[in-house]
Design a protein around this motif. Sequence first.
Motif, PDB file in Angstrom:
ATOM      1  N   GLU A 111       0.793  -1.239   0.000  1.00 36.96           N
ATOM      2  CA  GLU A 111       0.000   0.000   0.000  1.00 36.96           C
ATOM      3  C   GLU A 111       0.819   1.280   0.000  1.00 36.96           C
ATOM      4  O   GLU A 111       0.765   2.028  -0.952  1.00 36.96           O
ATOM      5  N   LEU A 112       1.592   1.505   1.077  1.00 37.21           N
ATOM      6  CA  LEU A 112       2.407   2.728   1.144  1.00 37.21           C
ATOM      7  C   LEU A 112       3.301   2.869  -0.081  1.00 37.21           C
ATOM      8  O   LEU A 112       3.692   3.969  -0.457  1.00 37.21           O
ATOM      9  N   GLY A 118       6.260   4.976  -6.045  1.00 42.20           N
ATOM     10  CA  GLY A 118       5.925   3.588  -6.358  1.00 42.20           C
ATOM     11  C   GLY A 118       5.135   3.457  -7.650  1.00 42.20           C
ATOM     12  O   GLY A 118       5.253   2.447  -8.355  1.00 42.20           O
ATOM     13  N   LYS A 119       4.329   4.488  -7.946  1.00 40.79           N
ATOM     14  CA  LYS A 119       3.543   4.456  -9.190  1.00 40.79           C
ATOM     15  C   LYS A 119       4.466   4.573 -10.400  1.00 40.79           C
ATOM     16  O   LYS A 119       4.298   3.873 -11.391  1.00 40.79           O
ATOM     17  N   SER A 120       5.444   5.479 -10.288  1.00 41.23           N
ATOM     18  CA  SER A 120       6.359   5.693 -11.420  1.00 41.23           C
ATOM     19  C   SER A 120       7.441   4.629 -11.486  1.00 41.23           C
ATOM     20  O   SER A 120       7.996   4.376 -12.545  1.00 41.23           O
ATOM     21  N   ARG A 121       7.773   4.052 -10.313  1.00 39.17           N
ATOM     22  CA  ARG A 121       8.885   3.099 -10.249  1.00 39.17           C
ATOM     23  C   ARG A 121       8.410   1.854  -9.482  1.00 39.17           C
ATOM     24  O   ARG A 121       8.777   1.664  -8.308  1.00 39.17           O
ATOM     25  N   PRO A 122       7.630   0.981 -10.145  1.00 42.39           N
ATOM     26  CA  PRO A 122       6.936  -0.098  -9.436  1.00 42.39           C
ATOM     27  C   PRO A 122       7.827  -1.043  -8.620  1.00 42.39           C
ATOM     28  O   PRO A 122       7.386  -1.543  -7.591  1.00 42.39           O
ATOM     29  N   SER A 123       9.039  -1.319  -9.051  1.00 42.41           N
ATOM     30  CA  SER A 123       9.847  -2.290  -8.297  1.00 42.41           C
ATOM     31  C   SER A 123      10.824  -1.612  -7.320  1.00 42.41           C
ATOM     32  O   SER A 123      11.562  -2.278  -6.595  1.00 42.41           O
ATOM     33  N   HIS A 124      10.800  -0.287  -7.316  1.00 49.73           N
ATOM     34  CA  HIS A 124      11.806   0.470  -6.567  1.00 49.73           C
ATOM     35  C   HIS A 124      11.819   0.147  -5.068  1.00 49.73           C
ATOM     36  O   HIS A 124      12.863  -0.210  -4.499  1.00 49.73           O
ATOM     37  N   GLN A 153      10.390   7.051   1.074  1.00 48.71           N
ATOM     38  CA  GLN A 153      11.327   6.017   1.536  1.00 48.71           C
ATOM     39  C   GLN A 153      11.387   6.010   3.069  1.00 48.71           C
ATOM     40  O   GLN A 153      11.347   4.952   3.702  1.00 48.71           O
ATOM     41  N   LEU A 154      11.453   7.209   3.652  1.00 45.66           N
ATOM     42  CA  LEU A 154      11.504   7.318   5.119  1.00 45.66           C
ATOM     43  C   LEU A 154      10.238   6.729   5.735  1.00 45.66           C
ATOM     44  O   LEU A 154      10.304   5.947   6.697  1.00 45.66           O
ATOM     45  N   ALA A 155       9.075   7.072   5.161  1.00 42.79           N
ATOM     46  CA  ALA A 155       7.803   6.556   5.697  1.00 42.79           C
ATOM     47  C   ALA A 155       7.735   5.034   5.539  1.00 42.79           C
ATOM     48  O   ALA A 155       7.289   4.327   6.450  1.00 42.79           O
ATOM     49  N   VAL A 156       8.195   4.528   4.407  1.00 50.29           N
ATOM     50  CA  VAL A 156       8.144   3.084   4.131  1.00 50.29           C
ATOM     51  C   VAL A 156       9.072   2.326   5.080  1.00 50.29           C
ATOM     52  O   VAL A 156       8.697   1.296   5.649  1.00 50.29           O
ATOM     53  N   VAL A 157      10.279   2.853   5.277  1.00 53.94           N
ATOM     54  CA  VAL A 157      11.242   2.181   6.157  1.00 53.94           C
ATOM     55  C   VAL A 157      10.724   2.195   7.602  1.00 53.94           C
ATOM     56  O   VAL A 157      10.803   1.195   8.315  1.00 53.94           O
ATOM     57  N   LYS A 158      10.140   3.329   8.010  1.00 47.50           N
ATOM     58  CA  LYS A 158       9.581   3.390   9.374  1.00 47.50           C
ATOM     59  C   LYS A 158       8.480   2.349   9.534  1.00 47.50           C
ATOM     60  O   LYS A 158       8.407   1.678  10.561  1.00 47.50           O
ATOM     61  N   SER A 249       1.265   8.602   7.036  1.00 40.94           N
ATOM     62  CA  SER A 249       0.463   7.491   6.493  1.00 40.94           C
ATOM     63  C   SER A 249       0.401   7.523   4.965  1.00 40.94           C
ATOM     64  O   SER A 249       0.024   6.538   4.341  1.00 40.94           O
ATOM     65  N   LEU A 250       0.724   8.676   4.386  1.00 42.45           N
ATOM     66  CA  LEU A 250       0.694   8.907   2.933  1.00 42.45           C
ATOM     67  C   LEU A 250      -0.710   8.779   2.322  1.00 42.45           C
ATOM     68  O   LEU A 250      -0.854   8.639   1.114  1.00 42.45           O
TER      69      LEU A 250
END
Length: 284
Positions: A111-112, A118-124, A153-158, A249-250
């Motif tokens: 989700e996040l 993530g939309k522009s870079r799906p596997s990133h 990236q910060l939100a995802v890693v957290k 939460s994005l």
Amino acid sequence: MIKTSSIKKVRDLISEQKKNTKSVGLVPTMGAFHEGHESLIKKARKENDYVVVSIFVNPAQFAPNEDYNLYPRDIKSDLLKAENNGADLVFMPNDKVIYPEDYSTYVTVEELTDKLEGKSRPSHFRGVTTIVTKLLNIVTPDNAYFGQKDAQQLAVVKRMVKDLNMPVKIVGCPIIRNQSGIALSSRHHYLNRTQMKTAVGIYESLKEGVKMIKSGTSDFGAVKERILDVLQNFGIKRIDYVEFNKWESLEPLRKPEGKVLISLAVRIGNTRLLDNVILDSPRL
Ligand code: AMP
């Protein structure tokens, strides 16, 4: 300062530190250091007894059509900067150490990671969360330092660290900008002088957005129009996205609510550049 590409050596050095109850800070990077990276190392230096900097251009976070091969690499200058900013250990593994031939495990946050980058870079982000997990497992730091420059990236890693009960504190660090307000990026190596002048428009547009919100505009549609106008006035025409999301939460936002992340990605020449601001919604 010690430098190594060996996981075993890192583990031995860290276990020595931990035996002496020393705190360990990790700054994960892809190298080509600028003052943004240096600010993370400085902060880690202040807050930990032992500072590890990792340098690894992570192939798993680049899509096949992206700039993995071109990505700037300057290990000599990086080592100097790491040392000058107080790093104790630089871990610079090669690809085979991190991804041996039979490598087959990936970590994903759902989700996040579907939106924004993530939309522009799906596997990133799958590449990012996998390498960050590996580095956290190798170094076992008490604190790990990430820039708000890559806010998603910060939100995802957290989120990953929280969801997987990883015993580390993720420390977010402010965006370092140059005198013209441009958020420093290793990808500026790709830009010529004229393009750097154009890039000034990125932060200018965000500042306009912030100004509108602070002065009471509550329709993010209107704010977005203004941001797009400023970008275009600076000659930035290829705009991947300009979005408003709740921090951390994005969740997408249409009007001010709590902490607002305004983020954007644009292309100048062939170079994709990111920037963002996080602001408190004004009390209306
Ligand atoms: P990178 O080498 O691009 O993977 O970046 C390594 C770390 O430095 C990441 O946590 C980035 O968010 C952070 N970083 C990159 N640019 C900046 C900047 N201008 N200000 C603060 N942190 C940054």
